[in-house]
Write a protein that holds these residues in place. Structure first.
Motif, PDB file in Angstrom:
ATOM      1  N   GLY A   1       0.702  -1.067  -0.043  1.00 36.67           N
ATOM      2  CA  GLY A   1      -0.014   0.032   0.093  1.00 36.67           C
ATOM      3  C   GLY A   1       0.783   1.393  -0.163  1.00 36.67           C
ATOM      4  N   LEU A   2       2.218   1.198  -0.121  1.00 37.12           N
ATOM      5  CA  LEU A   2       2.845   2.417   0.165  1.00 37.12           C
ATOM      6  C   LEU A   2       3.028   3.187  -1.115  1.00 37.12           C
ATOM      7  CD1 LEU A   2       4.814   4.195   1.944  1.00 37.12           C
ATOM      8  CD2 LEU A   2       6.793   2.610   1.229  1.00 37.12           C
ATOM      9  N   ARG A   3       3.151   2.520  -2.225  1.00 40.96           N
ATOM     10  CA  ARG A   3       2.746   3.050  -3.648  1.00 40.96           C
ATOM     11  C   ARG A   3       1.536   3.580  -3.649  1.00 40.96           C
ATOM     12  NH1 ARG A   3       4.239   2.496  -9.086  1.00 40.96           N
ATOM     13  NH2 ARG A   3       3.166   4.258 -10.216  1.00 40.96           N
ATOM     14  N   ALA A   4       0.276   3.148  -3.224  1.00 39.35           N
ATOM     15  CA  ALA A   4      -1.004   3.730  -3.352  1.00 39.35           C
ATOM     16  C   ALA A   4      -1.153   4.909  -2.395  1.00 39.35           C
ATOM     17  CB  ALA A   4      -2.122   2.685  -2.671  1.00 39.35           C
ATOM     18  N   TYR A   5      -0.427   4.986  -1.325  1.00 37.37           N
ATOM     19  CA  TYR A   5      -0.370   6.208  -0.592  1.00 37.37           C
ATOM     20  C   TYR A   5       0.344   7.296  -1.264  1.00 37.37           C
ATOM     21  CZ  TYR A   5       1.119   9.481   2.905  1.00 37.37           C
ATOM     22  OH  TYR A   5       1.413  10.853   3.601  1.00 37.37           O
ATOM     23  N   ASP A   6       1.562   7.062  -1.595  1.00 40.87           N
ATOM     24  CA  ASP A   6       2.528   7.980  -2.380  1.00 40.87           C
ATOM     25  C   ASP A   6       1.640   8.807  -3.457  1.00 40.87           C
ATOM     26  OD1 ASP A   6       4.444   7.432  -0.604  1.00 40.87           O
ATOM     27  OD2 ASP A   6       5.614   6.434  -2.120  1.00 40.87           O
ATOM     28  N   ASP A   7       0.881   7.823  -4.273  1.00 40.11           N
ATOM     29  CA  ASP A   7       0.225   8.436  -5.464  1.00 40.11           C
ATOM     30  C   ASP A   7      -1.111   9.314  -4.771  1.00 40.11           C
ATOM     31  OD1 ASP A   7       2.071   7.208  -7.260  1.00 40.11           O
ATOM     32  OD2 ASP A   7       0.378   5.352  -7.720  1.00 40.11           O
ATOM     33  N   SER A   8      -1.656   8.715  -3.864  1.00 36.31           N
ATOM     34  CA  SER A   8      -2.888   9.501  -3.323  1.00 36.31           C
ATOM     35  C   SER A   8      -2.332  10.908  -2.719  1.00 36.31           C
ATOM     36  CB  SER A   8      -3.468   8.699  -2.408  1.00 36.31           C
ATOM     37  OG  SER A   8      -2.695   8.959  -0.930  1.00 36.31           O
ATOM     38  N   VAL A   9      -1.113  11.096  -2.526  1.00 35.64           N
ATOM     39  CA  VAL A   9      -0.888  12.219  -2.194  1.00 35.64           C
ATOM     40  C   VAL A   9      -0.202  13.130  -3.177  1.00 35.64           C
ATOM     41  CG1 VAL A   9       0.919  13.524  -0.510  1.00 35.64           C
ATOM     42  CG2 VAL A   9      -0.331  11.468   0.387  1.00 35.64           C
ATOM     43  N   ARG A  10       0.577  12.698  -4.212  1.00 37.27           N
ATOM     44  CA  ARG A  10       1.435  13.566  -4.992  1.00 37.27           C
ATOM     45  C   ARG A  10       0.568  13.682  -6.355  1.00 37.27           C
ATOM     46  NH1 ARG A  10       7.217  10.736  -4.519  1.00 37.27           N
ATOM     47  NH2 ARG A  10       7.389  10.634  -2.485  1.00 37.27           N
ATOM     48  N   LEU A  11      -0.221  12.834  -6.633  1.00 32.46           N
ATOM     49  CA  LEU A  11      -0.977  13.096  -7.827  1.00 32.46           C
ATOM     50  C   LEU A  11      -1.820  14.269  -8.055  1.00 32.46           C
ATOM     51  CD1 LEU A  11      -2.527   9.630  -8.969  1.00 32.46           C
ATOM     52  CD2 LEU A  11      -0.688  11.038 -10.014  1.00 32.46           C
ATOM     53  N   ALA A  12      -1.751  15.106  -9.288  1.00 32.58           N
ATOM     54  CA  ALA A  12      -2.658  16.159  -9.415  1.00 32.58           C
ATOM     55  C   ALA A  12      -4.060  15.650  -9.163  1.00 32.58           C
ATOM     56  CB  ALA A  12      -2.403  16.955 -10.547  1.00 32.58           C
ATOM     57  N   PHE A  13      -4.932  16.363  -8.585  1.00 31.03           N
ATOM     58  CA  PHE A  13      -6.219  16.095  -8.342  1.00 31.03           C
ATOM     59  C   PHE A  13      -6.979  15.562  -9.566  1.00 31.03           C
ATOM     60  CE2 PHE A  13     -10.798  16.561  -7.268  1.00 31.03           C
ATOM     61  CZ  PHE A  13     -10.916  15.544  -6.496  1.00 31.03           C
ATOM     62  N   PRO A  14      -6.904  16.420 -10.926  1.00 31.86           N
ATOM     63  CA  PRO A  14      -7.811  15.813 -11.945  1.00 31.86           C
ATOM     64  C   PRO A  14      -7.031  14.428 -12.423  1.00 31.86           C
ATOM     65  CG  PRO A  14      -6.925  17.978 -12.302  1.00 31.86           C
ATOM     66  CD  PRO A  14      -6.319  17.793 -10.875  1.00 31.86           C
ATOM     67  N   GLU A  15      -5.889  14.233 -12.166  1.00 25.44           N
ATOM     68  CA  GLU A  15      -5.270  12.789 -12.660  1.00 25.44           C
ATOM     69  C   GLU A  15      -5.895  11.705 -11.673  1.00 25.44           C
ATOM     70  OE1 GLU A  15      -3.340   9.835 -14.624  1.00 25.44           O
ATOM     71  OE2 GLU A  15      -3.707  11.428 -15.305  1.00 25.44           O
ATOM     72  N   LEU A  16      -5.827  12.290 -10.196  1.00 22.91           N
ATOM     73  CA  LEU A  16      -6.259  11.104  -9.266  1.00 22.91           C
ATOM     74  C   LEU A  16      -7.756  10.591  -9.551  1.00 22.91           C
ATOM     75  CD1 LEU A  16      -5.705  11.157  -5.615  1.00 22.91           C
ATOM     76  CD2 LEU A  16      -7.897  11.340  -6.278  1.00 22.91           C
ATOM     77  N   VAL A  17      -8.499  11.896  -9.947  1.00 26.97           N
ATOM     78  CA  VAL A  17     -10.037  11.575 -10.201  1.00 26.97           C
ATOM     79  C   VAL A  17     -10.218  10.450 -11.289  1.00 26.97           C
ATOM     80  CG1 VAL A  17     -12.194  12.501 -10.838  1.00 26.97           C
ATOM     81  CG2 VAL A  17     -10.898  13.405  -8.829  1.00 26.97           C
ATOM     82  N   SER A  18      -9.437  10.856 -12.324  1.00 27.27           N
ATOM     83  CA  SER A  18      -9.464  10.079 -13.598  1.00 27.27           C
ATOM     84  C   SER A  18      -9.035   8.802 -13.402  1.00 27.27           C
ATOM     85  CB  SER A  18      -8.343  10.704 -14.695  1.00 27.27           C
ATOM     86  OG  SER A  18      -8.474  10.058 -15.774  1.00 27.27           O
ATOM     87  N   GLN A  19      -8.053   8.639 -12.352  1.00 22.65           N
ATOM     88  CA  GLN A  19      -7.698   7.043 -12.133  1.00 22.65           C
ATOM     89  C   GLN A  19      -8.434   6.513 -11.364  1.00 22.65           C
ATOM     90  OE1 GLN A  19      -3.525   6.353 -11.182  1.00 22.65           O
ATOM     91  NE2 GLN A  19      -2.736   8.093 -12.784  1.00 22.65           N
ATOM     92  N   LEU A  20      -9.021   7.058 -10.381  1.00 21.72           N
ATOM     93  CA  LEU A  20     -10.108   6.510  -9.402  1.00 21.72           C
ATOM     94  C   LEU A  20     -11.604   6.278 -10.126  1.00 21.72           C
ATOM     95  CD1 LEU A  20     -10.683   5.994  -6.396  1.00 21.72           C
ATOM     96  CD2 LEU A  20     -11.520   8.394  -6.257  1.00 21.72           C
ATOM     97  N   ARG A  21     -11.798   6.842 -11.035  1.00 18.25           N
ATOM     98  CA  ARG A  21     -13.050   6.736 -11.996  1.00 18.25           C
ATOM     99  C   ARG A  21     -12.923   5.428 -12.823  1.00 18.25           C
ATOM    100  NH1 ARG A  21     -14.356  11.398 -16.343  1.00 18.25           N
ATOM    101  NH2 ARG A  21     -12.260  10.725 -16.940  1.00 18.25           N
ATOM    102  N   GLU A  22     -11.634   5.114 -13.348  1.00 17.73           N
ATOM    103  CA  GLU A  22     -11.159   3.822 -13.919  1.00 17.73           C
ATOM    104  C   GLU A  22     -11.483   2.886 -13.316  1.00 17.73           C
ATOM    105  OE1 GLU A  22      -7.435   3.919 -16.167  1.00 17.73           O
ATOM    106  OE2 GLU A  22      -7.869   6.078 -17.097  1.00 17.73           O
ATOM    107  N   ILE A  23     -11.000   2.757 -11.694  1.00 13.48           N
ATOM    108  CA  ILE A  23     -11.240   1.717 -10.855  1.00 13.48           C
ATOM    109  C   ILE A  23     -12.534   1.472 -10.354  1.00 13.48           C
ATOM    110  CG2 ILE A  23     -10.322   0.825  -8.840  1.00 13.48           C
ATOM    111  CD1 ILE A  23      -7.736   2.466  -9.061  1.00 13.48           C
ATOM    112  N   LEU A  24     -13.050   2.710  -9.923  1.00 10.21           N
ATOM    113  CA  LEU A  24     -14.288   2.660  -9.104  1.00 10.21           C
ATOM    114  C   LEU A  24     -15.632   2.822  -9.928  1.00 10.21           C
ATOM    115  CD1 LEU A  24     -13.552   4.376  -5.861  1.00 10.21           C
ATOM    116  CD2 LEU A  24     -13.438   1.861  -6.076  1.00 10.21           C
ATOM    117  N   GLY A  25     -15.598   3.493 -11.049  1.00 10.55           N
ATOM    118  CA  GLY A  25     -16.696   3.903 -12.029  1.00 10.55           C
ATOM    119  C   GLY A  25     -17.051   5.226 -11.480  1.00 10.55           C
ATOM    120  N   VAL A  26     -17.692   5.777 -12.446  1.00  6.64           N
ATOM    121  CA  VAL A  26     -18.140   7.369 -12.240  1.00  6.64           C
ATOM    122  C   VAL A  26     -19.240   7.673 -11.141  1.00  6.64           C
ATOM    123  CG1 VAL A  26     -19.970   7.343 -14.181  1.00  6.64           C
ATOM    124  CG2 VAL A  26     -18.598   9.469 -13.424  1.00  6.64           C
TER     125      VAL A  26
END
Length: 128
Positions: A8-33
């Motif tokens: 989970g360390l990579r997931a944490y790092d990404d959750s903190v570092r990613l720009a919000f639009p990119e985070l939402v885009s990737q989260l949408r791919e995993i969880l659905g809109v």
């Protein structure tokens, strides 16, 4: 190449570092809109699209919730496919007093909810 990082360390790092639009885009791919919209406190898929495009953003607390959701989703994606991660977020979870993780993220104080969710996700993914 096998990583010696803690789960989970990579997931944490990404959750903190990613720009919000990119985070939402990737989260949408995993969880659905729809699930992203629910966690983000909106009813419209259009809102989620505007967040992913960087033309809009939710309030600070909802952004925090979505970052926590991304951390948990990323942790679970280390072991499971997107369909399983979606099911985990939607289903009653005995580690969360039979609440659905998405509901906990949306309704509970973000820090307490995130702590409980991360513990439940680690237990599901790495303890069994």
């Amino acid at each position: 190449m096998k990583s010696d990082q803690r789960p989970g360390l990579r997931a944490y790092d990404d959750s903190v570092r990613l720009a919000f639009p990119e985070l939402v885009s990737q989260l949408r791919e995993i969880l659905g809109v729809r699930l992203v919209a629910y966690i983000g406190g909106v009813k419209s898929a259009r809102s989620v699209s505007s967040w992913a495009e960087g033309t809009g953003s939710p309030g600070e607390v909802d952004q925090e919730r979505l970052r926590h959701a991304f951390h948990v989703a990323g942790l679970l994606r280390e072991k499971y496919d997107a369909a399983t991660v979606q099911s985990w977020f939607k289903g009653m979870n005995p580690a969360l007093n039979d609440d659905a993780p998405a509901h906990v993220l949306r309704e509970v104080d973000p820090m307490k909810g995130a702590r409980d969710l991360i513990a439940a996700a680690k237990a599901f993914a790495y303890i069994g």
